[in-house]
Design a protein around this motif. Structure first.
Motif, short mmCIF file in Angstrom:
data_model
loop_
_atom_site.label_atom_id
_atom_site.label_comp_id
_atom_site.label_asym_id
_atom_site.label_seq_id
_atom_site.Cartn_x
_atom_site.Cartn_y
_atom_site.Cartn_z
N ASN A 4 3.08 12.97 5.56
CA ASN A 4 4.45 13.35 5.88
C ASN A 4 4.51 14.41 6.97
O ASN A 4 3.51 15.06 7.27
CB ASN A 4 5.17 13.89 4.64
N ILE A 5 5.70 14.56 7.54
CA ILE A 5 6.02 15.72 8.37
C ILE A 5 7.26 16.36 7.77
O ILE A 5 8.32 15.73 7.69
CB ILE A 5 6.34 15.34 9.84
N ALA A 6 7.11 17.59 7.31
CA ALA A 6 8.26 18.37 6.86
C ALA A 6 8.77 19.19 8.03
O ALA A 6 8.07 19.41 9.01
CB ALA A 6 7.87 19.28 5.70
N MET A 7 10.02 19.63 7.90
CA MET A 7 10.63 20.49 8.93
C MET A 7 11.13 21.76 8.27
O MET A 7 12.01 21.73 7.41
CB MET A 7 11.78 19.76 9.62
N GLY A 8 10.56 22.89 8.69
CA GLY A 8 11.01 24.17 8.17
C GLY A 8 10.51 24.44 6.77
O GLY A 8 9.99 23.56 6.07
N GLY A 9 10.69 25.69 6.35
CA GLY A 9 10.29 26.11 5.01
C GLY A 9 10.83 27.48 4.71
O GLY A 9 11.47 28.12 5.55
N LYS A 24 0.81 -1.22 0.00
CA LYS A 24 0.00 0.00 0.00
C LYS A 24 0.84 1.27 0.00
O LYS A 24 0.38 2.30 -0.49
CB LYS A 24 -0.91 0.01 1.23
N TRP A 25 2.05 1.20 0.54
CA TRP A 25 2.83 2.41 0.75
C TRP A 25 4.23 2.31 0.17
O TRP A 25 4.90 1.30 0.30
CB TRP A 25 2.95 2.70 2.25
N GLY A 26 4.63 3.40 -0.47
CA GLY A 26 6.01 3.61 -0.88
C GLY A 26 6.55 4.83 -0.16
O GLY A 26 5.87 5.41 0.71
N TYR A 27 7.77 5.27 -0.52
CA TYR A 27 8.40 6.39 0.18
C TYR A 27 9.05 7.36 -0.80
O TYR A 27 9.55 6.95 -1.86
CB TYR A 27 9.50 5.87 1.12
N ASP A 28 9.02 8.63 -0.43
CA ASP A 28 9.95 9.60 -1.01
C ASP A 28 11.12 9.66 -0.05
O ASP A 28 10.94 9.82 1.16
CB ASP A 28 9.29 10.97 -1.14
N LEU A 29 12.34 9.54 -0.59
CA LEU A 29 13.53 9.53 0.24
C LEU A 29 14.43 10.72 -0.09
O LEU A 29 14.43 11.21 -1.21
CB LEU A 29 14.31 8.22 0.02
N GLY A 30 15.17 11.18 0.92
CA GLY A 30 16.12 12.26 0.70
C GLY A 30 15.51 13.63 0.89
O GLY A 30 14.50 13.80 1.57
N ASN A 31 16.13 14.62 0.23
CA ASN A 31 15.68 16.00 0.36
C ASN A 31 15.19 16.58 -0.96
O ASN A 31 15.00 17.77 -1.10
CB ASN A 31 16.81 16.87 0.92
N GLY A 32 15.01 15.69 -1.94
CA GLY A 32 14.52 16.14 -3.25
C GLY A 32 15.62 16.50 -4.23
O GLY A 32 15.33 16.78 -5.39
N LEU A 62 14.88 18.86 -7.06
CA LEU A 62 13.95 19.70 -6.31
C LEU A 62 14.40 19.77 -4.86
O LEU A 62 13.70 19.35 -3.94
CB LEU A 62 12.53 19.11 -6.41
N CYS A 63 15.57 20.32 -4.64
CA CYS A 63 16.12 20.38 -3.29
C CYS A 63 15.17 21.11 -2.34
O CYS A 63 14.58 22.13 -2.70
CB CYS A 63 17.47 21.10 -3.31
N GLY A 64 15.03 20.58 -1.13
CA GLY A 64 14.09 21.15 -0.18
C GLY A 64 12.66 20.90 -0.57
O GLY A 64 11.75 21.52 -0.02
N TRP A 65 12.44 19.98 -1.53
CA TRP A 65 11.12 19.63 -2.03
C TRP A 65 10.33 20.85 -2.52
O TRP A 65 9.11 20.90 -2.47
CB TRP A 65 10.32 18.87 -0.97
N GLY A 66 11.08 21.84 -3.00
CA GLY A 66 10.46 23.02 -3.58
C GLY A 66 9.98 24.03 -2.57
O GLY A 66 9.45 25.08 -2.96
#
Length: 366
Positions: free
Chosen positions: A338-343, A147-155, A159-163
């Motif tokens: 997800n939980i992101a940290m900062g922006g 059911k679940w996959g993952y996004d890994l890393g920081n993009g 897309l560093c910082g996931w945009g």
């Protein structure tokens, strides 16, 4: 002499008559035009108490015409459906009371046609929803990989910082994501890892489960701490081909730790996305966001997106004009947790250590 003249005249008459007959082809086809076309439409369950039907949305069409060998029916702008008998059963799916145009065509053996149309009013009741997908996180350990996959890393590098200027590095380690005691736990941590100072997890159903229209319910308890950015959201499954925001984004729930009691829902479309001042956002106050579970919901129909909290609709996105710019929500989407940290527009509390989002269940109905 007279006999000879009569004989010549007779031969000339016979000869002319023969040439005239040869001008008419026995294969010349005479056009057959249908006539007296009639159309009756019966709405199932129509009576004095139900003037627009019983809510099933089913109609029966019957057409007759002189010199017709087959018929064709068109419902609104849908493709024509052929019928040799002149009968057609059809069921509408759009809920509520709506007017529909029904057109019938009568065809003769020579391909000639006439047509007739009628407008009818049909009531479609709310259909009982069925559970089509769920995860109740009843087995300890790793989340169900079917059911679940993952996004890994920081993009990075694309897309560093996931945009968004995010500071975390996503992993699939049990330190950041696990199922325990009947809940899914996503934990954001302050720790040095792969050149970053924060870790977390981002799960998604992309390529595993994608759907169009339905009701989504997610029972969750949110993390706390300035700098946390938990989200329960969706993206169009065509993102790899059309990109963002053309794929459409639906944020069922977003929360920012620096604005702790406010929970929001939002849409992102080509017409308005990201930092657009008109980005459609609905906000509500949830005092116990991190100490109590709440059901964050979405009802996605052909006409609107209804966002809810504990079953109460708080915000609706329903643009007056629906096109690819304002309404990219006609194709399958997948879920993301997800939980992101900062922006780019907020910072992380320097005293933050870790915090967890807990998901009790996710249910999708159609």
């Amino acid at each position: 002499m007279l006999n000879k003249v009569l004989h010549v005249i007779l031969l000339f008459f016979v000869s002319c008559s023969g040439n005239s007959d040869s001008m008419i082809s026995p294969e010349t086809e005479v056009a057959i035009i249908p006539s007296n076309l009639s159309l009756t439409i019966d709405v199932l369950g129509l009576d004095t108490e139900n003037p627009n039907g019983d809510g099933s949305g089913t109609i029966t069409c019957k057409a007759t015409a002189f010199n017709a060998v087959t018929y064709g029916f068109k419902i609104e702008n849908e493709a024509e459906v052929k019928s040799a008998s002149g009968e057609l059963d059809y069921t509408f799916s759009r809920e509520g009371t709506n007017n529909y145009l029904v057109t019938v065509f009568a065809y003769s053996s020579t391909g000639h046609t006439i047509s007739l149309f009628k407008t009818i009013t049909v009531y479609v009741g709310e259909k009982p929803l069925k559970l089509v997908w769920s995860d109740e996180f009843d087995v300890n350990g790793e989340p169900d990989d079917s059911k679940w996959g993952y996004d890994l890393g920081n993009g990075c590098p694309n897309l560093c910082g996931w945009g968004n200027g995010e500071k975390q590095y996503y992993t699939n380690r049990p330190e950041n994501v696990k199922v325990e005691d009947g809940v899914l736990k996503i934990t954001a941590k302050m720790e040095a890892y792969q050149g970053f100072n924060y870790t977390s997890a981002r799960l998604l159903t992309k390529d595993k489960y994608e759907f169009t229209y339905g009701k989504v319910e997610v029972k969750a308890k949110l993390p706390s701490g300035s700098g946390t950015w938990p989200a329960i959201w969706m993206l169009g499954a065509n993102i790899d081909t059309v990109g963002w925001p053309a794929c459409g984004e639906i944020d069922i729930m977003e929360h920012w730790g620096h604005n702790p009691k406010i929970v929001s829902s939002a849409t992102h479309t080509p017409a308005c996305s990201g930092g657009c001042s008109g980005t459609k956002v609905g906000e509500t106050t949830v005092n116990d966001f991190s100490s109590g579970f709440h059901v964050y919901g979405l009802e996605w129909t052909e006409d609107a997106l209804h966002f809810s909290l504990d079953g109460t609709i708080l915000y609706t996105y329903k643009p007056d004009v629906k096109d690819s710019n304002t309404w990219p929500y006609t194709k399958p989407q997948f879920l993301i947790l997800n939980i992101a940290m900062g922006g780019n527009w907020f910072t992380i509390d320097e005293n933050f250590t870790e915090s967890t989002m807990e998901i009790d269940y996710i249910k999708i109905y159609q």
